[in-house]
Scaffold this motif. Structure first.
Motif, PDB file in Angstrom:
ATOM      1  N   ILE A   1       0.831  -1.212   0.000  1.00  0.00           N
ATOM      2  CA  ILE A   1       0.000   0.000   0.000  1.00  0.00           C
ATOM      3  C   ILE A   1       0.860   1.254   0.000  1.00  0.00           C
ATOM      4  N   SER A   2       1.964   1.226   0.709  1.00  0.00           N
ATOM      5  CA  SER A   2       2.814   2.398   0.866  1.00  0.00           C
ATOM      6  C   SER A   2       3.718   2.670  -0.338  1.00  0.00           C
ATOM      7  N   ASN A   3       3.873   1.700  -1.215  1.00  0.00           N
ATOM      8  CA  ASN A   3       4.747   1.846  -2.380  1.00  0.00           C
ATOM      9  C   ASN A   3       4.094   2.759  -3.413  1.00  0.00           C
ATOM     10  N   LYS A   4       4.670   3.928  -3.624  1.00  0.00           N
ATOM     11  CA  LYS A   4       4.046   4.908  -4.524  1.00  0.00           C
ATOM     12  C   LYS A   4       3.975   4.420  -5.969  1.00  0.00           C
ATOM     13  N   TYR A   5       4.890   3.557  -6.371  1.00  0.00           N
ATOM     14  CA  TYR A   5       4.899   3.083  -7.756  1.00  0.00           C
ATOM     15  C   TYR A   5       3.761   2.115  -8.052  1.00  0.00           C
ATOM     16  N   VAL A   6       3.253   1.456  -7.026  1.00  0.00           N
ATOM     17  CA  VAL A   6       2.129   0.531  -7.180  1.00  0.00           C
ATOM     18  C   VAL A   6       0.893   1.266  -7.706  1.00  0.00           C
ATOM     19  N   TRP A   7       0.771   2.541  -7.345  1.00  0.00           N
ATOM     20  CA  TRP A   7      -0.436   3.295  -7.661  1.00  0.00           C
ATOM     21  C   TRP A   7      -0.393   3.976  -9.024  1.00  0.00           C
TER      22      TRP A   7
ATOM     23  N   ASN B   1      -0.326  13.906  -0.272  1.00  0.00           N
ATOM     24  CA  ASN B   1      -0.653  13.625  -1.673  1.00  0.00           C
ATOM     25  C   ASN B   1      -1.915  12.773  -1.813  1.00  0.00           C
ATOM     26  N   SER B   2      -2.035  11.731  -0.994  1.00  0.00           N
ATOM     27  CA  SER B   2      -3.206  10.865  -1.121  1.00  0.00           C
ATOM     28  C   SER B   2      -4.486  11.595  -0.711  1.00  0.00           C
ATOM     29  N   PHE B   3      -4.407  12.433   0.317  1.00  0.00           N
ATOM     30  CA  PHE B   3      -5.594  13.201   0.699  1.00  0.00           C
ATOM     31  C   PHE B   3      -5.900  14.302  -0.311  1.00  0.00           C
TER      32      PHE B   3
ATOM     33  N   LEU C   1     -11.599   7.846   0.236  1.00  0.00           N
ATOM     34  CA  LEU C   1     -11.173   8.269   1.572  1.00  0.00           C
ATOM     35  C   LEU C   1     -10.546   7.109   2.351  1.00  0.00           C
ATOM     36  N   VAL C   2     -11.103   5.914   2.209  1.00  0.00           N
ATOM     37  CA  VAL C   2     -10.508   4.736   2.852  1.00  0.00           C
ATOM     38  C   VAL C   2      -9.112   4.495   2.288  1.00  0.00           C
ATOM     39  N   TRP C   3      -8.962   4.650   0.975  1.00  0.00           N
ATOM     40  CA  TRP C   3      -7.653   4.506   0.315  1.00  0.00           C
ATOM     41  C   TRP C   3      -6.635   5.482   0.910  1.00  0.00           C
ATOM     42  N   ALA C   4      -7.027   6.756   1.046  1.00  0.00           N
ATOM     43  CA  ALA C   4      -6.111   7.765   1.603  1.00  0.00           C
ATOM     44  C   ALA C   4      -5.765   7.444   3.060  1.00  0.00           C
ATOM     45  N   PHE C   5      -6.752   7.007   3.846  1.00  0.00           N
ATOM     46  CA  PHE C   5      -6.485   6.630   5.236  1.00  0.00           C
ATOM     47  C   PHE C   5      -5.546   5.432   5.317  1.00  0.00           C
ATOM     48  N   MET C   6      -5.735   4.454   4.451  1.00  0.00           N
ATOM     49  CA  MET C   6      -4.882   3.261   4.468  1.00  0.00           C
ATOM     50  C   MET C   6      -3.435   3.603   4.113  1.00  0.00           C
ATOM     51  N   ILE C   7      -3.246   4.431   3.098  1.00  0.00           N
ATOM     52  CA  ILE C   7      -1.894   4.855   2.743  1.00  0.00           C
ATOM     53  C   ILE C   7      -1.264   5.589   3.930  1.00  0.00           C
ATOM     54  N   SER C   8      -2.026   6.454   4.546  1.00  0.00           N
ATOM     55  CA  SER C   8      -1.515   7.229   5.678  1.00  0.00           C
ATOM     56  C   SER C   8      -1.172   6.330   6.856  1.00  0.00           C
ATOM     57  N   TYR C   9      -2.083   5.425   7.215  1.00  0.00           N
ATOM     58  CA  TYR C   9      -1.815   4.524   8.331  1.00  0.00           C
ATOM     59  C   TYR C   9      -0.609   3.621   8.038  1.00  0.00           C
ATOM     60  N   SER C  10      -0.446   3.225   6.778  1.00  0.00           N
ATOM     61  CA  SER C  10       0.682   2.349   6.432  1.00  0.00           C
ATOM     62  C   SER C  10       2.014   2.985   6.803  1.00  0.00           C
ATOM     63  N   ARG C  11       2.093   4.293   6.771  1.00  0.00           N
ATOM     64  CA  ARG C  11       3.334   4.993   7.092  1.00  0.00           C
ATOM     65  C   ARG C  11       3.668   4.867   8.593  1.00  0.00           C
ATOM     66  N   ILE C  12       2.641   4.855   9.433  1.00  0.00           N
ATOM     67  CA  ILE C  12       2.855   4.631  10.865  1.00  0.00           C
ATOM     68  C   ILE C  12       3.216   3.170  11.095  1.00  0.00           C
ATOM     69  N   TYR C  13       2.460   2.287  10.475  1.00  0.00           N
ATOM     70  CA  TYR C  13       2.687   0.847  10.606  1.00  0.00           C
ATOM     71  C   TYR C  13       4.122   0.486  10.230  1.00  0.00           C
TER      72      TYR C  13
ATOM     73  N   ALA D   1      -2.283  15.166   6.051  1.00  0.00           N
ATOM     74  CA  ALA D   1      -3.652  15.033   5.539  1.00  0.00           C
ATOM     75  C   ALA D   1      -4.327  16.403   5.461  1.00  0.00           C
ATOM     76  N   ALA D   2      -4.107  17.243   6.458  1.00  0.00           N
ATOM     77  CA  ALA D   2      -4.693  18.590   6.454  1.00  0.00           C
ATOM     78  C   ALA D   2      -4.156  19.413   5.284  1.00  0.00           C
ATOM     79  N   ILE D   3      -2.870  19.308   5.015  1.00  0.00           N
ATOM     80  CA  ILE D   3      -2.285  20.009   3.869  1.00  0.00           C
ATOM     81  C   ILE D   3      -2.913  19.500   2.574  1.00  0.00           C
ATOM     82  N   GLY D   4      -3.068  18.182   2.459  1.00  0.00           N
ATOM     83  CA  GLY D   4      -3.711  17.613   1.276  1.00  0.00           C
ATOM     84  C   GLY D   4      -5.131  18.119   1.087  1.00  0.00           C
TER      85      GLY D   4
END
Length: 190
Positions: free
Chosen positions: A30-36, A115-117, A139-151, A164-167
């Protein structure tokens, strides 16, 4: 400020601790930007296919929103605040569970979240109301990408929240620009 930092660290350690081999693979993917990239290409094609010239203007405004989100997060915030990523931070870095490498030195704010948001919020604002299922999915997609960074151990929750606020803000700006140009120049609506 110390209380916020302490809360940010506590929340990070809690969210970073939920690991399994299955989720390690999923979150790395999910976190790999090239996948998207295929998703982005399809998105561009669909906007232009369904909305013609207006779709091309949407793509330009969306690209401006994402470009601005990326510039603000990586070009302004990270060098200005120089807040270390959890995985680069002394004692904390030794206890963080890092799954797929640490990345650059600074983490405030998350460009992935910004970027995702920017993409998700822009599309939620531009798509018709009847497309609720698609808006929820974005929105679920953006949350998942964001959470993946913490994970993955590379961002604190505060990095994600501000990213996310900047996005969201750059998406709003992109929508404003899109609607202004659309009203002013009839070329985009014919």
């Amino acid at each position: 400020m110390d209380k916020l930092k302490s809360l940010d660290h506590s929340l990070f350690f809690e969210l970073n601790s939920w690991h399994s081999p299955f989720w390690d693979t999923v979150m790395t993917f999910i976190s790999n930007k090239y996948v998207w990239f295929p998703f982005y290409a399809l998105l561009i094609l669909l906007l232009i296919y369904f909305y013609k010239k207006r779709g091309a203007l949407m793509v330009l405004a969306l690209a401006a929103s994402v470009g601005l989100a990326d510039f603000v997060s990586s070009g302004i915030f990270k060098p200005f605040f120089e807040r270390l990523r959890p995985c680069h931070e002394g004692v904390i870095g030794m206890t963080v569970r890092v799954v797929d490498g640490c990345g650059g030195r600074y983490g405030f704010v998350s460009s992935h979240a910004a970027n995702s948001f920017a993409i998700a919020v822009f599309l939620c604002m531009i798509l018709p109301a009847r497309q609720r299922w698609l808006k929820v999915l974005l929105l679920v997609w953006a949350f998942m990408i964001s959470y993946s960074r913490i994970y993955l151990g590379v961002h604190y929750p505060g990095d994600i929240t501000v990213g996310a606020a900047i996005g969201c803000l750059t998406a709003w700006l992109g929508i404003y620009i899109y609607r202004t140009i659309e009203k002013r120049y009839s070329f985009w609506t014919t």
